[in-house]
Write an enzyme that holds these catalytic residues in place. Structure first.
Site, PDB file in Angstrom:
ATOM      1  N   HIS A  55       5.414  67.044  34.500  1.00  0.00           N
ATOM      2  CA  HIS A  55       5.789  66.787  33.298  1.00  0.00           C
ATOM      3  C   HIS A  55       7.144  66.674  32.868  1.00  0.00           C
ATOM      4  CE1 HIS A  55       2.283  67.341  30.495  1.00  0.00           C
ATOM      5  NE2 HIS A  55       1.767  68.434  31.622  1.00  0.00           N
ATOM      6  N   LYS A 115      10.734  68.582  16.791  1.00  0.00           N
ATOM      7  CA  LYS A 115      10.672  68.645  18.139  1.00  0.00           C
ATOM      8  C   LYS A 115      11.180  70.045  18.633  1.00  0.00           C
ATOM      9  CE  LYS A 115      11.885  64.557  19.147  1.00  0.00           C
ATOM     10  NZ  LYS A 115      11.017  63.912  19.812  1.00  0.00           N
ATOM     11  N   LYS A 174      17.101  66.287  23.988  1.00  0.00           N
ATOM     12  CA  LYS A 174      16.395  65.396  22.959  1.00  0.00           C
ATOM     13  C   LYS A 174      17.189  65.134  21.947  1.00  0.00           C
ATOM     14  CE  LYS A 174      11.777  67.982  23.171  1.00  0.00           C
ATOM     15  NZ  LYS A 174      10.783  66.956  23.259  1.00  0.00           N
ATOM     16  N   THR A 204       4.971  63.330  22.446  1.00  0.00           N
ATOM     17  CA  THR A 204       3.628  62.820  21.646  1.00  0.00           C
ATOM     18  C   THR A 204       3.839  62.901  20.172  1.00  0.00           C
ATOM     19  OG1 THR A 204       3.087  65.308  21.949  1.00  0.00           O
ATOM     20  CG2 THR A 204       2.119  63.583  23.573  1.00  0.00           C
ATOM     21  N   LYS A 214       2.156  60.710  17.022  1.00  0.00           N
ATOM     22  CA  LYS A 214       1.733  61.223  15.704  1.00  0.00           C
ATOM     23  C   LYS A 214       2.586  60.373  14.587  1.00  0.00           C
ATOM     24  CE  LYS A 214       1.506  65.839  17.983  1.00  0.00           C
ATOM     25  NZ  LYS A 214       2.421  66.825  18.118  1.00  0.00           N
TER      26      LYS A 214
HETATM   27  C1  LIG Z   1       3.570  67.095  19.071  1.00  0.00           C
HETATM   28  C2  LIG Z   1       4.338  68.392  19.093  1.00  0.00           C
HETATM   29  C3  LIG Z   1       5.284  68.638  19.987  1.00  0.00           C
HETATM   30  C4  LIG Z   1       5.883  67.823  20.827  1.00  0.00           C
HETATM   31  O1  LIG Z   1       6.722  66.827  20.180  1.00  0.00           O
HETATM   32  P1  LIG Z   1       7.729  66.000  21.189  1.00  0.00           P
HETATM   33  O2  LIG Z   1       8.528  65.240  19.933  1.00  0.00           O
HETATM   34  O3  LIG Z   1       7.114  64.902  21.748  1.00  0.00           O
HETATM   35  O4  LIG Z   1       8.690  66.768  21.833  1.00  0.00           O
HETATM   36  C5  LIG Z   1       6.082  69.782  19.749  1.00  0.00           C
HETATM   37  N1  LIG Z   1       5.666  70.877  18.753  1.00  0.00           N
HETATM   38  C6  LIG Z   1       4.688  70.574  17.936  1.00  0.00           C
HETATM   39  C7  LIG Z   1       4.303  71.742  17.091  1.00  0.00           C
HETATM   40  C8  LIG Z   1       3.861  69.636  18.034  1.00  0.00           C
HETATM   41  O5  LIG Z   1       2.924  69.411  16.992  1.00  0.00           O
END
Ligand SMILES: *Cc1c(COP(=O)(O)O)cnc(C)c1O
Length: 789
Positions: A333, A523, A529, A631, A635
């Site tokens: 990862h 995030k 980030k 991810t 979304k």
């Molecule tokens: C999807 C999700 C993440 C991952 O977010 P990234 O932008 O890909 O780092 C982290 N925390 C929660 C609560 C999520 O639902």
């Protein structure tokens, strides 16, 4: 199976039995526990059927230190097809299902990696793929975050204090785990993973650590009592907290104990079930079991399997190693070398002495294999690949050597593994490397969290088949120029923005204007980030609005949500800084009719379910080459936001699917980052670029207060001078800042053509099929595990 009357009756009976209350006097938690218990009773039969069917076929097992499942009740109702029925039953009883909004999330994970594990289980159950989740039942999950005076504070997450109606404890399936002088019982708690539109109910088995013996007061004298109490505490400590602070040796040891605890318990469980079905002939073990290691945390399961096969089942090392290699797969990862897990050999020896010996045998096996290939143990290549080097155990190397499949989680990430981090391994074993781009479940992340858009999609497609088969979304493309469809899309987005605004007001006390553009970055908080880059860009726009450099600007609300690791001071400084910017901008009447900034507290799965559907702009701005996949980006896309991002992780594939013209990409790409790495001079940029200097100087010129922590000065230094462990601005914020601001202003302009912008958003929805975790899990099942149809 279910009907509304039955549900109502069961609910009322259980409520009375559990809480001695009537529906109108029961608390939301009491209502929740009764409804959940009613559903658990109803699904019990399908659950046990799924279990017995699994005995006869090959199963995959997903070992993960994290499962970020969130709140279960709404999702389980959706999977059972009972969401509307439950709503109706509650209405008949004078109750409101939305009262469950106060049921806390089950946050047994940090972020993306744990959420991925949860999405995978959902997809596997929905598509009848035999997959068991194995993890730890932490007493305390990820801390709850408050923002107090512009700073993060942490509150322990005692998530099960009002009960845990979605778990079943299996006393009879407990196993013992020996942790170098401390023996503990691993108690399995099973949670159902309810497939959508199928009778399959999979299992997430979480292990809880407990002392071996019941405490018998009568037997003990005072001294023994104390010893025993200490041993009991040591046992309970193993599954007490998610990611204990590892800045001390004791904390480090606890983490290793956690890893070995759940890896050993899971492997024992898998072996026990195999023997019950197939006896002691292990030649077929790998034909019936595939074990996927989610990152390196469970990699110790490999030597553990070998240990059991050798010491308890009498196999030779060679046989046991061969079986392990056929059974395990490893998912990487990260490409950041400093994030690769290592353990001191001494500590592994202390926690699991025999396992350490096995790792040494695997290392010897590796050296012999290299010798056979003509590579000397003293060569630089082999030195850089040793599983144990200089007394340190390298978990990722162990994982690559002792498995048949290694995968990255997005196309770019896998390519970087092959060309940088694991390139020597790739040269030796190219056939082991595959890509499995991450995905998300469209059940939780669209059908459940955005019922308005879901209804519209189903209406347009004439079917809700997309809930199980996201490929069908492609059928939306033919509506992309239909003005009525686009207008309705905008109306729905406005509804979701209003809902989010209502929630933020109630939750964070801030009044968002739903007529503003919603530009969202949510995030975990990490330097890579680059939330700080977003903050700088907002501030730059603010100054330019003030001095008239920017004249046209569509009003925008900039929304942040992020938890920082409790010991990550720099990340906490960034939260403070964003909150200071928010205070400045929101209170400036010259600007606050055009800009709002808010940092919402306690971003988690349930908050995400409100944020993703309300976004116009998805911020995905990691330094190219640092975000393995992401991810959150998926979304947002699925809910119809455009991506404003770098060419990194799965952003690349998002743009590939949805079209460059429907997204906003800026900044240095990986090749550029690699080529400028050594010569990069952020101070020169700072000195020669007035607008960059202006924003960076706010860290030290008294514009803002860091509450006397010194954290803003530290951020300033990290950008311009670096630190003992890194070069100045090692995530290239200043390098990308102006390109980023330019792109931010471009989206801002283009938003004004409401139909043209709606089309971009709509094309993102219509192109999101690839990012279903259904697709990902089928790839794992077919290409790595060999399970399912
Ligand atoms: C999807 C999700 C993440 C991952 O977010 P990234 O932008 O890909 O780092 C982290 N925390 C929660 C609560 C999520 O639902």
């Amino acid at each position: 199976m279910f009907n509304r009357e039955q549900l109502k009756q069961d609910f009322c009976t259980l409520l009375a039995a559990q809480s001695q209350k009537t529906p109108e006097t029961a608390t939301p938690y009491e209502q929740h526990n009764a409804l959940s218990a009613a559903l658990m009773a109803q699904l019990a039969q399908n659950w046990s059927k799924t279990r017995s069917a699994a005995v006869k076929k090959k199963c995959a097992h997903y070992l993960s230190a994290e499962f970020l499942v969130g709140r279960m009740v709404y999702n389980n109702l959706l999977s059972l097809g009972l969401l509307d029925d439950a709503q109706a039953v509650f209405a008949e009883l004078g109750l409101d299902l939305s009262a469950f909004e106060e049921i806390e999330d089950m946050a047994l994970g940090n972020g993306g990696l744990g959420r991925l594990a949860a999405c995978f289980l959902d997809s596997a159950a929905t598509h009848d793929i035999p997959l068991n989740g194995y993890g730890i039942r932490y007493r305390y999950g990820l801390f709850k975050q408050r923002i107090e005076n512009g700073a993060q504070t942490e509150i322990a997450d005692d998530w099960a204090r009002f009960g845990d109606p979605w778990s079943v404890r299996h006393e009879d399936e407990a196993v013992l785990v020996e942790l170098g002088g401390l023996t503990v019982r691993a108690l399995p708690y099973d949670m159902p993973v309810i497939g959508y539109g199928t009778n399959t109910v999979g299992t997430l088995r979480l292990w809880q650590a407990e002392p071996v013996q019941e405490f018998d007061f009568a037997l003990f004298n005072a001294q023994k009592y104390e010893q025993e109490a200490e041993a009991r505490n040591a046992a309970f400590a193993i599954s007490a907290v998610l990611y204990p602070n590892d800045s001390t040796p004791a904390g480090k040891k606890l983490r290793l104990r956690q890893q070995y605890f759940f890896s050993s318990a899971s492997v024992q469980d898998i072996i026990k079930k195999y023997k019950a079905a197939h006896g002691s002939d292990f030649s077929q073990f790998a034909a019936y079991n595939a074990i996927q290691l989610n990152d390196t945390h469970p990699v110790i399961a490999i030597p553990e399997l070998i240990r059991i096969l050798m010491d308890e089942e009498g196999l030779s090392f060679t046989e046991a190693f061969g079986i392990a290699q056929q059974t395990f797969g490893y998912t990487n990862h990260t490409v950041m070398p400093e994030a690769l897990e290592c353990w001191s050999g001494a500590m592994v020896k202390e926690v699991a002495p025999r396992v350490y010996e096995i790792i040494r045998m695997i290392n010897e096996h590796f050296l012999r294999t290299m010798a056979d290939k003509g590579l000397r143990p003293t060569s630089a290549t082999v030195k850089g690949m040793r599983l144990i080097a200089g007394g340190t155990v390298h978990m990722a190397r162990l994982a690559v050597y002792a498995t048949a499949h290694v995968n990255g989680v997005a196309w770019l990430h896998t390519e970087l593994l092959k060309t940088t981090l694991l390139k020597d391994w790739y040269a030796l074993y190219p056939e082991r490397f595959t890509n499995k781009t991450n995905g998300i479940t469209q059940r939780r992340w669209l059908a459940l969290c955005n019922r308005e858009l879901s209804g519209e999609i189903t209406r347009l497609l004439g079917s809700d088949g997309w809930v199980k088969n996201l490929e069908e979304l492609g059928g939306l493309k033919k509506f992309a120029d239909d003005k009525q469809v686009l207008a309705r899309f905008n109306d729905i987005k406005r509804v979701k923005k209003q809902q989010l605004a209502d929630y933020v007001l109630q939750h964070d006390g801030f009044r968002l204007n739903p007529d503003f553009i919603f530009d969202i970055q949510v995030k975990r908080l990490h330097e890579y980030k680059r939330q700080l880059l977003n903050a700088f860009a907002i501030l730059d726009i603010y100054f330019k609005l003030k001095d008239g450099t920017i004249k046209e600007f569509t009003p925008t609300a900039f929304i942040f949500g992020a938890k920082s690791a409790p010991g990550y001071d720099r990340a906490k400084g960034i939260i403070r800084y964003i909150c200071e910017i928010a205070r400045l901008i929101n209170s400036d009447p010259a600007v606050n009719t055009r800009m709002q900034v808010v940092f919402v507290a306690n971003y988690n799965v349930s908050y995400g379910e409100k944020l993703f559907p309300a976004a116009d702009i998805s911020e995905q701005i990691s330094t190219a080459g640092t975000e393995a996949s992401g991810t959150g980006n998926m979304k947002f896309m699925l809910n119809g936001a455009v991506t404003l991002g770098t060419y990194d992780g799965a952003n690349i594939e998002i743009v590939q699917e949805a079209g460059q013209e429907n997204n906003y990409i800026f900044g240095a790409r990986v090749e550029e980052i690699m080529s400028i790495k050594d010569s990069y001079n952020p101070r020169a940029l700072y000195e020669s670029t007035p607008n960059i200097r202006r924003v960076v100087d706010t860290l030290v010129d008294g514009t803002f207060s860091d509450g006397g922590t010194g954290s803003f000065k530290e951020l300033y230094t990290s950008l311009l001078d670096g630190a003992s462990w890194h070069k100045p601005d090692h995530y290239f914020l200043l390098h990308d800042l102006n390109a980023y601001v330019e792109e931010k202003l471009k989206v801002n302009r283009e938003y004004n053509d409401r139909l043209a912008f709606a089309k971009k958003c709509f094309m993102n929805v219509a192109s999101a099929a690839k990012f279903s975790s259904d697709r990902t899990i089928k790839e794992y099942a077919g290409e790595i595990w060999g399970v399912g149809k």
